[in-house]
Design a protein around this motif. Structure first.
Motif, short mmCIF file in Angstrom:
data_model
loop_
_atom_site.label_atom_id
_atom_site.label_comp_id
_atom_site.label_asym_id
_atom_site.label_seq_id
_atom_site.Cartn_x
_atom_site.Cartn_y
_atom_site.Cartn_z
N UNK A 76 0.83 -1.20 0.00
CA UNK A 76 0.00 0.00 0.00
C UNK A 76 0.87 1.25 0.00
N UNK A 77 1.91 1.27 0.79
CA UNK A 77 2.81 2.43 0.84
C UNK A 77 3.50 2.62 -0.50
N UNK A 78 3.98 1.54 -1.10
CA UNK A 78 4.65 1.63 -2.40
C UNK A 78 3.69 2.13 -3.47
N UNK A 79 2.47 1.61 -3.48
CA UNK A 79 1.48 2.05 -4.47
C UNK A 79 1.13 3.51 -4.29
N UNK A 80 1.04 3.96 -3.04
CA UNK A 80 0.73 5.37 -2.79
C UNK A 80 1.86 6.28 -3.27
N UNK A 81 3.10 5.88 -3.05
CA UNK A 81 4.23 6.69 -3.51
C UNK A 81 4.30 6.75 -5.03
N UNK A 82 4.07 5.61 -5.68
CA UNK A 82 4.09 5.59 -7.15
C UNK A 82 2.97 6.45 -7.71
N UNK A 83 1.78 6.34 -7.14
CA UNK A 83 0.65 7.14 -7.60
C UNK A 83 0.90 8.62 -7.38
N UNK A 84 1.44 8.97 -6.24
CA UNK A 84 1.73 10.38 -5.95
C UNK A 84 2.77 10.94 -6.93
N UNK A 85 3.80 10.16 -7.22
CA UNK A 85 4.82 10.62 -8.17
C UNK A 85 4.23 10.82 -9.56
N UNK A 86 3.35 9.92 -9.98
CA UNK A 86 2.74 10.07 -11.31
C UNK A 86 1.79 11.26 -11.35
N UNK A 87 1.11 11.54 -10.25
CA UNK A 87 0.18 12.67 -10.22
C UNK A 87 0.91 14.00 -10.23
N UNK A 88 2.08 14.06 -9.59
CA UNK A 88 2.80 15.33 -9.50
C UNK A 88 3.81 15.53 -10.62
N UNK A 89 4.02 14.52 -11.45
CA UNK A 89 5.00 14.64 -12.53
C UNK A 89 4.61 15.74 -13.51
#
Length: 53
Positions: free
Chosen positions: A35-48
């Motif tokens: 869950x933590x890894x998925x949240x970090x990946x999603x956050x990075x893609x959203x802020x890219x």
């Protein structure tokens, strides 16, 4: 969207681990890490997109 992705990932990974025979406690821990890894990946893609402008 970030919260939904994290919770769905946690549920999916936990259920898969239980299905493969792991204990509930260990499966929950693995689900939490996923869950933590998925949240970090999603956050990075959203802020890219915002960083480029």
């Amino acid at each position: 969207m970030l919260i939904a992705t994290a919770l769905l990932t946690n549920t999916l990974v936990t259920n898969l681990c239980i299905l493969f025979g792991l204990e509930r406690g260990l499966a929950g821990d693995i689900g939490f890490v996923a869950m933590i890894i998925a949240a970090l990946v999603t956050y990075n893609r959203m802020t890219k997109g915002r960083r480029r402008k």
